[in-house]
Design a protein around this motif. Structure first.
Motif, PDB file in Angstrom:
ATOM      1  N   ILE A   1      25.335 -19.493 -37.108  1.00 50.57           N
ATOM      2  CA  ILE A   1      24.090 -18.752 -37.291  1.00 50.57           C
ATOM      3  C   ILE A   1      23.328 -19.465 -38.388  1.00 50.57           C
ATOM      4  O   ILE A   1      23.819 -19.576 -39.515  1.00 50.57           O
ATOM      5  N   GLY A   2      22.149 -19.968 -38.066  1.00 50.71           N
ATOM      6  CA  GLY A   2      21.423 -20.680 -39.106  1.00 50.71           C
ATOM      7  C   GLY A   2      20.178 -21.357 -38.585  1.00 50.71           C
ATOM      8  O   GLY A   2      19.765 -21.171 -37.435  1.00 50.71           O
ATOM      9  N   ALA A   3      19.571 -22.139 -39.493  1.00 49.77           N
ATOM     10  CA  ALA A   3      18.354 -22.891 -39.181  1.00 49.77           C
ATOM     11  C   ALA A   3      18.670 -24.351 -39.476  1.00 49.77           C
ATOM     12  O   ALA A   3      18.321 -24.884 -40.518  1.00 49.77           O
ATOM     13  N   PRO A   4      19.385 -24.992 -38.565  1.00 45.19           N
ATOM     14  CA  PRO A   4      20.066 -26.235 -38.912  1.00 45.19           C
ATOM     15  C   PRO A   4      19.226 -27.497 -38.835  1.00 45.19           C
ATOM     16  O   PRO A   4      19.584 -28.496 -39.448  1.00 45.19           O
ATOM     17  N   GLY A   5      18.170 -27.528 -38.060  1.00 49.28           N
ATOM     18  CA  GLY A   5      17.561 -28.818 -37.800  1.00 49.28           C
ATOM     19  C   GLY A   5      16.087 -28.824 -38.143  1.00 49.28           C
ATOM     20  O   GLY A   5      15.698 -28.494 -39.271  1.00 49.28           O
ATOM     21  N   PRO A   6      15.277 -29.195 -37.202  1.00 50.49           N
ATOM     22  CA  PRO A   6      13.841 -29.232 -37.435  1.00 50.49           C
ATOM     23  C   PRO A   6      13.299 -27.829 -37.717  1.00 50.49           C
ATOM     24  O   PRO A   6      13.893 -26.825 -37.310  1.00 50.49           O
ATOM     25  N   ALA A   7      12.200 -27.754 -38.420  1.00 49.00           N
ATOM     26  CA  ALA A   7      11.579 -26.460 -38.716  1.00 49.00           C
ATOM     27  C   ALA A   7      11.311 -25.719 -37.413  1.00 49.00           C
ATOM     28  O   ALA A   7      10.876 -26.302 -36.420  1.00 49.00           O
ATOM     29  N   GLY A   8      11.573 -24.423 -37.424  1.00 52.00           N
ATOM     30  CA  GLY A   8      11.321 -23.604 -36.238  1.00 52.00           C
ATOM     31  C   GLY A   8      12.514 -23.460 -35.325  1.00 52.00           C
ATOM     32  O   GLY A   8      12.470 -22.673 -34.384  1.00 52.00           O
ATOM     33  N   LEU A   9      13.598 -24.201 -35.574  1.00 52.50           N
ATOM     34  CA  LEU A   9      14.803 -24.071 -34.740  1.00 52.50           C
ATOM     35  C   LEU A   9      15.816 -23.150 -35.417  1.00 52.50           C
ATOM     36  O   LEU A   9      16.300 -23.448 -36.514  1.00 52.50           O
ATOM     37  N   LEU A  10      16.113 -22.033 -34.755  1.00 55.01           N
ATOM     38  CA  LEU A  10      17.153 -21.116 -35.222  1.00 55.01           C
ATOM     39  C   LEU A  10      18.270 -21.083 -34.184  1.00 55.01           C
ATOM     40  O   LEU A  10      18.018 -21.253 -32.989  1.00 55.01           O
ATOM     41  N   VAL A  11      19.470 -20.832 -34.675  1.00 54.34           N
ATOM     42  CA  VAL A  11      20.637 -20.824 -33.795  1.00 54.34           C
ATOM     43  C   VAL A  11      21.487 -19.600 -34.097  1.00 54.34           C
ATOM     44  O   VAL A  11      21.691 -19.259 -35.270  1.00 54.34           O
ATOM     45  N   ALA A  12      21.952 -18.922 -33.038  1.00 51.04           N
ATOM     46  CA  ALA A  12      22.948 -17.842 -33.191  1.00 51.04           C
ATOM     47  C   ALA A  12      23.853 -17.921 -31.979  1.00 51.04           C
ATOM     48  O   ALA A  12      23.572 -17.352 -30.919  1.00 51.04           O
ATOM     49  N   THR A  13      24.931 -18.648 -32.140  1.00 52.94           N
ATOM     50  CA  THR A  13      25.832 -18.872 -30.996  1.00 52.94           C
ATOM     51  C   THR A  13      27.240 -19.086 -31.532  1.00 52.94           C
ATOM     52  O   THR A  13      27.509 -18.911 -32.719  1.00 52.94           O
ATOM     53  N   GLY A  14      28.159 -19.411 -30.621  1.00 49.38           N
ATOM     54  CA  GLY A  14      29.530 -19.684 -31.046  1.00 49.38           C
ATOM     55  C   GLY A  14      30.298 -18.450 -31.457  1.00 49.38           C
ATOM     56  O   GLY A  14      31.196 -18.511 -32.295  1.00 49.38           O
ATOM     57  N   HIS A  15      30.001 -17.295 -30.833  1.00 45.14           N
ATOM     58  CA  HIS A  15      30.646 -16.055 -31.246  1.00 45.14           C
ATOM     59  C   HIS A  15      32.032 -15.861 -30.640  1.00 45.14           C
ATOM     60  O   HIS A  15      32.674 -14.834 -30.888  1.00 45.14           O
ATOM     61  N   GLY A  16      32.471 -16.804 -29.825  1.00 44.05           N
ATOM     62  CA  GLY A  16      33.846 -16.765 -29.316  1.00 44.05           C
ATOM     63  C   GLY A  16      34.160 -15.456 -28.625  1.00 44.05           C
ATOM     64  O   GLY A  16      33.425 -15.016 -27.750  1.00 44.05           O
ATOM     65  N   ARG A  17      35.277 -14.838 -29.025  1.00 45.03           N
ATOM     66  CA  ARG A  17      35.683 -13.564 -28.438  1.00 45.03           C
ATOM     67  C   ARG A  17      34.898 -12.382 -28.994  1.00 45.03           C
ATOM     68  O   ARG A  17      35.152 -11.235 -28.609  1.00 45.03           O
ATOM     69  N   ASN A  18      33.973 -12.617 -29.965  1.00 43.97           N
ATOM     70  CA  ASN A  18      33.470 -11.518 -30.784  1.00 43.97           C
ATOM     71  C   ASN A  18      31.974 -11.250 -30.654  1.00 43.97           C
ATOM     72  O   ASN A  18      31.361 -10.711 -31.576  1.00 43.97           O
ATOM     73  N   GLY A  19      31.394 -11.585 -29.516  1.00 40.59           N
ATOM     74  CA  GLY A  19      29.953 -11.419 -29.371  1.00 40.59           C
ATOM     75  C   GLY A  19      29.484  -9.977 -29.505  1.00 40.59           C
ATOM     76  O   GLY A  19      28.516  -9.690 -30.216  1.00 40.59           O
ATOM     77  N   MET A  20      30.175  -9.066 -28.833  1.00 37.90           N
ATOM     78  CA  MET A  20      29.775  -7.650 -28.906  1.00 37.90           C
ATOM     79  C   MET A  20      29.913  -7.144 -30.347  1.00 37.90           C
ATOM     80  O   MET A  20      29.027  -6.505 -30.883  1.00 37.90           O
TER      81      MET A  20
END
Lengths: 366, 366
Positions: A314-333
């Protein structure tokens, strides 16, 4: 009014889109088949404690914090199939009991609320548990949600908050090296200034910054239904170790049960296998023998988004305006409320209140 | 041109309708969902010898005679998924081998062509057979057909011969005590002078003369598909006895397998059960271990039309104009050519060339 483009309408994408729209963003969600991926297949456990593995204390903390936010999230959302009956864990063989002892001791050291039970005590709580179970744990704080009811509630809430849905697949996020300029859809760039990647196991190919960070971890589940004359289903989530294999059975309303889940790494493969179904049936029947008379309504497979350290990205890792929220594995809910809060913080430019260390995005690709 | 109304578009109804239309009858088939019942679920074995049970010699003779007519029937029909690789029977435990010995001896006494094989000889024929199989039989004359390809071919052939299809359910055949006057559809009598009941397990309620003669015998099947890297499927039908339970695996084109079939009497119940799937998977894997890596594509249940003596009911038992061809049990695909010929004979007023003793219709209800 600022514009947000969300890629992926699973539980994470829908939760973030809903909350962002309510916070005043003009949100568009792109997904060729909303709510049809791993969120649709999920068991729906909200179970940070019984999901905890030694070495994953940060994930446990995230889960506990998100679970704390779940009642408010659900109250805000309206009826979404939250079940508060709690969880029991059952062990069959001697090795399974030893492993459960180790987990219980580990959780006690961390100050988590678990209670050791004999087989008889377990059966007093859940009479459906069979005689092969010799002991276990009660974890009343670990809850569950009906994943499909939750997805329907999130879609309704998102639409009611003004979120727009576009049934198209995004191939990539496009940037100019400095900031995001759009998303590639069917070979055409659709302009966008702020893009949130919530595409689960499919996130890895959407931007170079995610390359190699998210991999598909296949999970097969079965959906059962009580039939007249069969033994009544458990009220609590029943997790178990059967000859070293973990299995869980999550109750749904009206006698439904979700049995899960296998865990295999075979790429983008969502076929249900003979061996997977055989293992799930054998292990679940060992713990809950009465399900032999239940109907087998569905067998399905989903792709969990796995990360190298099993923590979400979960973060803003790259160019401005790009947000990420992924990789929740078994725990998305489980992690949906916390993730939506964290993304709202990122949209406001606040440092995330959670485990959102942006250096992790470079950690693996470097 | 005489008119024939056929109730039920399974393999028997479609075969009879097609042949009657070609013989000059104006045929209408009524079925709310053509080709969707037990014919759709069937394994498709054309296997009179390996289906034979001591005491059912008349059924064996019927099956052998119908199988003799199958190549001509298929040639007439066009491509319908007939497979001529033959059948092997495998036995696992000592009890299973003893039972197979008894069956082989019984068949030899009847002059049927069966060959005893060791486990090694069986594996030479079908390398997919696993080490738990200690012996068996080869029955090259027992064949198979792709039930769904056959149904599609029959629907095409029937339509091309002028058969009309009406997607409605018939509640009853109506007569005036002497002869048939129509069929009841949605509470309205639709006039008809000659009516053929081919409604499988649902036949029993259509006319008092069938009352108590046909009962549903539920059968669950699984449909598997070969996956890259998995052990190749068998070419022959593989039947087996596993700890006393019969199981069969029928190959389809492109690596498909149909695994069947449970046998339970629970009324008009087509739900697939946990216990049924568990038994099929366990027993099939015991014989063909490589299927663990196959995809499980479908689990389904159908209702075989059972009769008191396991023989089909083919005849003109009641009022003039009422014909019946039902009660084919496990053998609908196998007996379709013979049944269509017998019904053609009945339509011409000839005494049936087959086991169509009309007194059997009274035998049970009296």
């Amino acid at each position: 009014m600022q514009e947000l483009t969300v890629i992926g309408a699973g539980v994470i994408g829908l939760s973030c889109a809903w909350r962002a729209a309510r916070a005043g963003w003009r949100v568009t969600v792109l997904d060729p088949a909303p709510a049809s991926g791993s969120s649709w297949v999920a068991g729906g456990m909200l179970a940070p404690v019984t999901e905890a593995w030694p070495g994953e204390e940060q994930l446990l903390d995230l889960g506990v914090e998100s679970l704390r936010r779940w009642p408010g999230f659900a109250a805000d959302l309206g009826p979404c199939g939250l079940r508060t009956e709690g969880t029991v864990v059952a062990a069959t063989g001697a090795g399974d009991r030893a492993e459960l002892d180790a987990v219980a001791a580990h959780l006690s050291r961390l100050g988590r609320d678990v209670e050791r039970l004999s087989g008889r005590e377990l059966r007093r709580l859940e009479p459906a548990i069979g005689p092969d179970v010799r002991g276990g744990l009660s974890v009343p704080g670990d809850l569950a949600v009906d994943n499909r009811e939750l997805l329907a509630a999130l879609r309704r809430a998102a639409a009611a908050s003004g979120v727009g849905f576009v049934a198209r697949a995004v191939q990539a996020v496009v940037d100019d090296g400095q900031r995001v300029s759009g998303v590639l859809v069917d070979g055409v760039v659709r302009p966008a200034t702020t893009v949130l990647v919530t595409a689960g196991a499919h996130s890895g190919s959407l931007h170079p910054v995610l390359d190699g960070l998210v991999r598909p971890v296949k999970g097969e589940i079965l959906r059962l239904a009580h039939r007249p004359g069969a033994f009544p289903p458990p009220r609590r989530t029943v997790r178990a170790l059967v000859d070293g294999r973990p299995v869980y059975v999550v109750p749904r309303d009206a006698g439904g049960l979700v049995v899960g889940a296998t865990q295999t790494e075979t790429g983008f493969d969502t076929e249900v296998t003979v061996g997977g179904v055989r293992d799930l049936l054998r292990d679940a029947e060992r713990v809950l023998p009465g399900i032999a008379e239940y109907a087998l309504r569905e067998a399905a497979a989903g792709l969990r988004p796995g990360t190298p350290d099993n923590r979400p990205l979960i973060g803003a890792p790259g160019p401005a305006g790009l947000l990420v929220a992924t990789g929740h594995g078994r725990n998305g809910m489980l992690l949906a409320p916390l993730t939506a809060d964290a993304v709202l913080g990122l949209l406001r430019g606040e440092p995330g209140p959670v485990d959102a260390d942006p250096t992790r995005f470079q950690g693996v690709t470097a």
